[in-house]
Design an enzyme around this catalytic site. Structure first.
Site, mmCIF file in Angstrom:
data_model
loop_
_atom_site.group_PDB
_atom_site.id
_atom_site.type_symbol
_atom_site.label_atom_id
_atom_site.label_comp_id
_atom_site.label_asym_id
_atom_site.label_seq_id
_atom_site.Cartn_x
_atom_site.Cartn_y
_atom_site.Cartn_z
ATOM 1 C CD GLU A 1 -2.613 -1.101 2.734
ATOM 2 O OE1 GLU A 1 -2.319 -0.237 3.587
ATOM 3 O OE2 GLU A 1 -3.498 -1.942 2.921
ATOM 4 N N PRO A 2 1.745 1.423 -0.957
ATOM 5 C CG PRO A 2 2.977 1.381 -2.944
ATOM 6 C CD PRO A 2 1.958 0.594 -2.154
ATOM 7 N N GLY A 3 2.161 4.952 -0.710
ATOM 8 C CA GLY A 3 1.647 6.237 -1.131
ATOM 9 C C GLY A 3 2.818 7.145 -1.483
ATOM 10 N NE ARG A 4 6.305 9.464 3.321
ATOM 11 C CZ ARG A 4 5.810 10.393 4.154
ATOM 12 N NH1 ARG A 4 6.045 11.664 3.932
ATOM 13 N NH2 ARG A 4 5.105 10.034 5.208
ATOM 14 C CB CYS B 1 -2.448 35.206 10.982
ATOM 15 S SG CYS B 1 -2.725 36.393 9.685
ATOM 16 C CD GLU B 2 -1.866 29.094 13.323
ATOM 17 O OE1 GLU B 2 -1.085 28.560 14.144
ATOM 18 O OE2 GLU B 2 -3.044 28.788 13.184
ATOM 19 C CE1 TYR C 1 -0.290 10.673 3.278
ATOM 20 C CE2 TYR C 1 2.043 10.383 2.772
ATOM 21 C CZ TYR C 1 0.802 9.844 3.051
ATOM 22 O OH TYR C 1 0.656 8.486 3.069
ATOM 23 C CE1 TYR D 1 2.502 14.402 10.515
ATOM 24 C CE2 TYR D 1 2.862 15.365 8.356
ATOM 25 C CZ TYR D 1 2.056 14.685 9.241
ATOM 26 O OH TYR D 1 0.807 14.291 8.851
HETATM 27 N N1 LLP Z 1 -1.687 2.155 4.325
HETATM 28 C C1 LLP Z 1 -2.231 2.672 5.450
HETATM 29 C C2 LLP Z 1 -3.203 1.873 6.198
HETATM 30 C C3 LLP Z 1 -1.863 3.949 5.884
HETATM 31 O O1 LLP Z 1 -2.397 4.449 6.997
HETATM 32 C C4 LLP Z 1 -0.914 4.696 5.150
HETATM 33 C C5 LLP Z 1 -0.492 6.031 5.587
HETATM 34 C C6 LLP Z 1 -0.393 4.127 3.964
HETATM 35 C C7 LLP Z 1 -0.788 2.857 3.600
HETATM 36 C C8 LLP Z 1 0.572 4.839 3.079
HETATM 37 O O2 LLP Z 1 1.754 5.175 3.723
HETATM 38 P P1 LLP Z 1 2.980 5.756 2.854
HETATM 39 O O3 LLP Z 1 3.380 4.675 1.882
HETATM 40 O O4 LLP Z 1 2.508 6.962 2.134
HETATM 41 O O5 LLP Z 1 4.004 6.053 3.869
HETATM 42 N N2 LLP Z 1 0.668 12.846 6.520
HETATM 43 C C9 LLP Z 1 1.890 12.143 6.850
HETATM 44 C C10 LLP Z 1 1.839 10.687 6.467
HETATM 45 C C11 LLP Z 1 0.708 9.942 7.118
HETATM 46 C C12 LLP Z 1 0.585 8.521 6.645
HETATM 47 C C13 LLP Z 1 -0.671 7.905 7.128
HETATM 48 N N3 LLP Z 1 -0.909 6.589 6.664
HETATM 49 C C14 LLP Z 1 3.064 12.870 6.211
HETATM 50 O O6 LLP Z 1 2.853 13.897 5.564
HETATM 51 O O7 LLP Z 1 4.207 12.462 6.367
#
Ligand code: LLP
Length: 412
Positions: A273-276, A342-343, A371, A316
């Site tokens: 489940e990659p996002g970043r 304004c912060e 993100y 973060y």
């Molecule tokens: N699967 C689940 C269940 C998750 O909760 C997340 C991220 C991912 C996959 C994807 O994770 P990644 O591959 O993107 O690391 N807003 C934060 C990151 C929060 C991630 C939350 N869950 C930031 O800007 O660093």
């Protein structure tokens, strides 16, 4: 690796000068490189080619339909965490059998939407959710395959807010209770247990915490199989890091090589489940310098983009490289790069080395594809930035800039 590069000192996204994009579409502007995220998806997909696997892109990182449609066209699936994300994923043409749904707090309506769509798996995070899901599916005359999300109590060595697999975190079912949860699933009519799932955190630099989680998950899989459950997939979540500054994250191949021996002999499908990892390096936030001000012994570079556009530095303490868009000669000197909100927490970078810039110059906040826009808001009544998708020499607006009309449209 990305397709943001310099030609005679000027920043380009693929074949287009970023300054031209800013002139055409205005600032603040998110610019995405299609080649970059396609390559990251493909790298990961290729790295795991030796085992049955599915990549379910984490929509929360960047759910823009232009991004999702592109990934859908490559055969990528989706990991969603809300009804809204499910809606987006389906709208973008991601087939339901490639969608998994995680999240600690799914509403009845959200679960029903997942059942109705016929998604591959609901990642169930507590025993009560299992009962509710079964009731909903039964009421609809359907069954909903599910996976248990376990909490393996592993430290991923990342920011506290990005840690999700420690026992004190709200996520998943404690290891000790997984057996009982599976036992319950077996007595319920509509929630066949087909998988096991964990997600230990985000921006994880090494495969070692994954190994620790996998050792635990293996035992659970073997135990469940002994008890007659047909566990067909193992979902190891997302979390792969990207390079923002000086980090040295693992490559897709290093990740694969680090964990595959703990997976291969289980003969099940692996879900990632990659996002970043996919979208992070594929985006920059382009902003214009409004003012440069010296105060309190500091140089403040004040941009037209702020924490409402990119909250990661404020939330973060995240470091995103900040670079002038046009060729800048001359030495770099320290600056606090701040927004108009304004912060005092409204900064995009503090004490950063930046060459001399002046009013009207452009800067790019790098590695902002994940993100960034996804976490943006209208705080201070700031319309959200436009988003543009670049492919070679083509640039397409995939989200228009919000207007003041947009800001008040839903109010009465
Ligand atoms: N699967 C689940 C269940 C998750 O909760 C997340 C991220 C991912 C996959 C994807 O994770 P990644 O591959 O993107 O690391 N807003 C934060 C990151 C929060 C991630 C939350 N869950 C930031 O800007 O660093």
């Amino acid at each position: 690796m990305d397709y943001f590069h310099r030609v005679d000192g000027d920043l380009f996204c693929e074949d287009l000068p970023v300054a031209d994009l800013a002139a055409r579409f205005g600032t603040p502007l998110y610019v995405y490189s299609r080649r970059t995220f396609v390559e990251h998806y493909e790298k990961l997909d290729r790295a795991f080619a030796d085992v049955p696997h599915a990549i379910c892109y984490s929509v929360k990182a960047n759910g823009n339909l232009g991004v999702l449609r592109t990934l859908a066209s490559l055969g990528c699936g989706a990991d969603v965490v809300s009804g809204g994300e499910l809606h987006r994923a389906l709208l973008a043409g991601i087939p339901p059998e490639r969608i998994v749904y995680s999240g600690v707090g799914k509403t009845g309506a959200e679960l029903a939407a997942a059942v109705d769509a016929g998604i591959r798996a609901v990642n169930v995070e507590n025993v009560e959710e299992l009962r509710v899901l079964s009731e909903i599916a039964t009421g609809m005359g359907r069954v909903q395959p599910c996976a248990l999300r376990v909490n393996p109590d592993v430290d991923p060595h990342t920011h506290e807010y990005l840690t999700t697999g420690r026992s004190e975190n709200k996520f998943g079912i404690p290891l000790a209770e997984v057996g009982a949860a599976a036992g319950l699933a077996a007595t319920l009519p509509a929630v066949p247990l087909v998988g096991l799932d964990f997600h230990i955190g985000s921006q994880i630099l090494s495969h070692v915490p994954y190994q620790a989680a996998l050792r635990q998950a293996r035992e659970v899989v073997e135990d469940l199989r002994r008890r007659g459950f047909e566990i067909r997939h193992l979902d190891i979540g997302g979390g792969l890091a990207v390079r923002y500054d000086h980090e040295r994250p693992m490559t897709a191949d290093e990740f694969h090589d680090g964990i595959i021996d703990l997976v291969r002999d289980l003969s099940l499908a692996l879900i990632l489940e990659p996002g970043r990892f996919i979208i992070g390096p594929a985006g920059v936030l382009v902003a214009e310098v409004l003012f440069v001000k010296e105060a309190g012994g500091k140089r403040f570079v004040i941009l037209d983009a702020g924490m409402n556009d990119l909250i990661r530095p404020a939330l973060y303490d995240a470091v995103h490289r900040i670079e002038p868009v046009r060729r800048a000669d001359g030495d770099a000197a320290p600056a606090d790069v701040v927004g108009p909100v304004c912060e005092s927490g409204d900064f995009l970078g503090r004490d950063r080395a930046l060459p001399a810039v002046r009013r009207g110059d452009l800067v790019a906040v790098m590695t902002a594809g994940a993100y960034g826009a996804a976490m943006s808001s209208n705080y201070n009544q700031r319309p959200r930035a436009a988003e543009v998708l670049v492919y070679g020499a083509d640039a397409t607006i995939v989200r228009r800039r919000e207007t003041y009309e947009d800001l008040v449209r839903l109010e009465s």
